[in-house]
Design a protein around this motif. Structure first.
Motif, PDB file in Angstrom:
ATOM      1  N   LEU A 156     -19.756 -18.819   6.165  1.00 37.55           N
ATOM      2  CA  LEU A 156     -20.159 -18.460   7.536  1.00 37.55           C
ATOM      3  C   LEU A 156     -20.704 -19.605   8.383  1.00 37.55           C
ATOM      4  O   LEU A 156     -20.591 -19.593   9.601  1.00 37.55           O
TER       5      LEU A 156
ATOM      6  N   MET B 106     -17.392 -21.022  12.774  1.00 39.96           N
ATOM      7  CA  MET B 106     -16.369 -20.311  12.031  1.00 39.96           C
ATOM      8  C   MET B 106     -15.796 -19.237  12.944  1.00 39.96           C
ATOM      9  O   MET B 106     -16.354 -18.165  13.087  1.00 39.96           O
ATOM     10  N   LYS B 107     -14.689 -19.556  13.584  1.00 42.54           N
ATOM     11  CA  LYS B 107     -14.129 -18.656  14.604  1.00 42.54           C
ATOM     12  C   LYS B 107     -13.445 -17.457  13.967  1.00 42.54           C
ATOM     13  O   LYS B 107     -13.379 -16.384  14.565  1.00 42.54           O
TER      14      LYS B 107
ATOM     15  N   LYS C 227      -9.362 -10.132  12.454  1.00 42.25           N
ATOM     16  CA  LYS C 227     -10.690  -9.506  12.432  1.00 42.25           C
ATOM     17  C   LYS C 227     -10.617  -8.027  12.078  1.00 42.25           C
ATOM     18  O   LYS C 227     -11.637  -7.359  11.958  1.00 42.25           O
TER      19      LYS C 227
ATOM     20  N   PRO D 120     -23.658  -6.712   7.266  1.00 40.95           N
ATOM     21  CA  PRO D 120     -24.166  -8.088   7.159  1.00 40.95           C
ATOM     22  C   PRO D 120     -24.609  -8.471   5.744  1.00 40.95           C
ATOM     23  O   PRO D 120     -24.721  -9.652   5.441  1.00 40.95           O
TER      24      PRO D 120
ATOM     25  N   ALA E 102     -22.838  -8.157   3.096  1.00 43.08           N
ATOM     26  CA  ALA E 102     -21.680  -8.497   2.256  1.00 43.08           C
ATOM     27  C   ALA E 102     -21.792  -9.922   1.732  1.00 43.08           C
ATOM     28  O   ALA E 102     -22.053 -10.852   2.491  1.00 43.08           O
TER      29      ALA E 102
ATOM     30  N   GLN F 181     -15.597 -11.539   7.917  1.00 40.38           N
ATOM     31  CA  GLN F 181     -16.954 -11.760   8.431  1.00 40.38           C
ATOM     32  C   GLN F 181     -17.646 -10.409   8.596  1.00 40.38           C
ATOM     33  O   GLN F 181     -16.983  -9.394   8.810  1.00 40.38           O
ATOM     34  N   PRO F 182     -18.985 -10.418   8.584  1.00 38.98           N
ATOM     35  CA  PRO F 182     -19.708  -9.226   8.994  1.00 38.98           C
ATOM     36  C   PRO F 182     -19.186  -8.772  10.356  1.00 38.98           C
ATOM     37  O   PRO F 182     -18.853  -9.608  11.206  1.00 38.98           O
ATOM     38  N   ASN F 183     -19.106  -7.476  10.547  1.00 40.89           N
ATOM     39  CA  ASN F 183     -18.633  -6.826  11.786  1.00 40.89           C
ATOM     40  C   ASN F 183     -17.108  -6.783  11.899  1.00 40.89           C
ATOM     41  O   ASN F 183     -16.591  -6.164  12.819  1.00 40.89           O
TER      42      ASN F 183
END
Lengths: 81, 324
Positions: free
Chosen positions: B58, B106-107, B176, B208, B210, B290-292
């Protein structure tokens, strides 16, 4: 005056206060100095402080308390000195 | 040759292909969560398949190279920079003594892999250099990296050189929102008829929390388990079973609330019903969530799971063949 956006360094949950019963670090309109803590990002059971990277006055926060954020997402706008 | 950690990032650790063979003793697989990106990184710098790399989660680290090296960065969409100048991802590049490697935001994706020609040369423990932080085992003194750590690097292969890359269309991207394939079982039958449907209908959001141990998902409807008299040895909650071994990739739902997919640092057993197992081919994709980010679960049968594995291997082989 120039406006500066404070970006989230990483994804997670944005908190504007250090604990639920504490006041927010900063309110809209407050003055900030470079390096001041303006919020926390929670991710992977860790809390990372978000620092203002410019000095001036906070025009407003763009993310609410406990809002989900992505990396590079603007969190607040600072009107720089 | 050594690398000094100036800033560790959020959670950067030494990882390799993992430590299989000890799960029955409570020691998990560990290793790079995204094995595809790990192997790609090692190939780009001429390393052997089992070489250890850095896995950054992240938020990338800042690293200072004390000697010249050949480096490659794979995985998440986070642009590497040497002394502030952009370098390509998925292509080997040279660094000089005194150079600093940093990363942009980190896009997309959640984990970057940094391979250095010669590999990170920490001592192997039970046949692996991977870090199992929960057990304080392996990697760099059993933990994630901290500022000031100095990492030893092995001898580079003669073939290591800058400018090696794969065909661009064979490098994974990290959406995503994605679908994860699940083989239902061992305890899928314990869900109510309705929950057996809603699990696959709902869109789930990565929580979050994870991490390498487990990937937790939320915001789907609560899952209900069929009423029964709990057997002796099982907890009182209907999501509990008598303790059993947990497979890697298995999905448990404590209290029916939030599905957790066990990943490479997971505990090896416990008392939650496993409603299914994510197919091996999709575990790397979980590592890059990623989270979300959003996921839907899609049921497959054993043939579908094996087909997914065969496709994964064939895609990887095509990527290896395209190395120039």
């Amino acid at each position: 005056m120039a406006q500066h956006r404070v970006l989230s360094p990483l994804p997670g949950i944005f908190y504007r206060r250090s604990a639920p019963e504490k006041p927010p670090y900063k309110e809209d309109g407050d003055r900030v100095a470079q390096g001041d803590v303006i919020g926390l990002i929670e991710v992977m059971k860790q809390f990372t402080e978000v620092h203002a990277d410019a000095s001036g006055r906070i025009v407003h926060f763009l993310v609410d308390n406990e809002g989900a954020v992505e990396p590079e997402q603007p969190l607040a706008i600072i009107e720089t000195d | 040759m050594a690398i000094e950690v100036i800033k560790p990032g959020l959670a950067t650790s030494v990882q390799d292909a993992g430590r299989p063979g000890y799960y029955h003793l409570g020691i998990p697989l560990s290793g790079a969560l995204d094995q595809y990106a790990l192997h790609a990184a090692n190939l780009l710098v001429g390393n052997e398949e089992g070489a250890a790399v850095l896995e950054a989660t992240l938020l990338g680290p800042e690293l200072l190279f004390r000697a010249p090296a050949i480096v490659a960065v794979t995985g998440a969409e986070a642009t590497p920079k040497v002394n502030g100048e952009t370098r390509p991802r998925n292509e080997s590049f040279a660094v000089r003594a005194g150079d600093r490697l940093t990363f942009d935001y980190m896009k997309a994706g959640a984990r970057s892999y940094v391979a250095v020609a010669g590999g990170i040369d920490v001592p192997p423990i039970l046949g692996s250099r991977s870090t199992y932080a929960l057990g304080a085992l392996g990697g760099f003194v059993g933990r994630k990296l901290a500022a000031g750590d100095v990492l030893p690097v092995g001898s580079a292969a003669a073939s290591a050189r800058p400018g090696r890359a794969f065909a661009a269309d064979l490098v994974p991207t990290y959406p995503k929102s994605l679908e994860l394939r699940v083989l239902p079982g061992l305890y899928f039958h314990r869900l109510t008829e309705e929950s057996a449907k809603t699990f696959f209908e709902d869109t789930w959001t990565v929580a979050p929390e994870a991490d390498r141990i487990g990937y937790r998902y939320r915001k789907g409807r609560t899952l209900k388990f069929r009423e029964r008299k709990q057997p002796f040895g099982a907890g009182s909650d209907p999501s509990n079973i008598v303790d059993a071994g947990y497979p890697y990739g298995s999905i448990q739902v404590p209290g029916g609330l939030e599905p957790i997919i066990l990943h490479r640092d997971a505990v090896s057993g416990g008392g939650y019903a496993m409603i299914g197992t994510v197919v091996s081919a999709d575990m790397d994709r979980i590592a890059q969530m990623q989270p979300n980010n959003l996921a839907r679960f899609v049921a497959v049968d054993m043939d579908g799971a094996l087909k997914a594995r065969a496709d994964y291997r064939s895609r990887f082989a095509r990527m290896v063949a395209s190395l120039r």
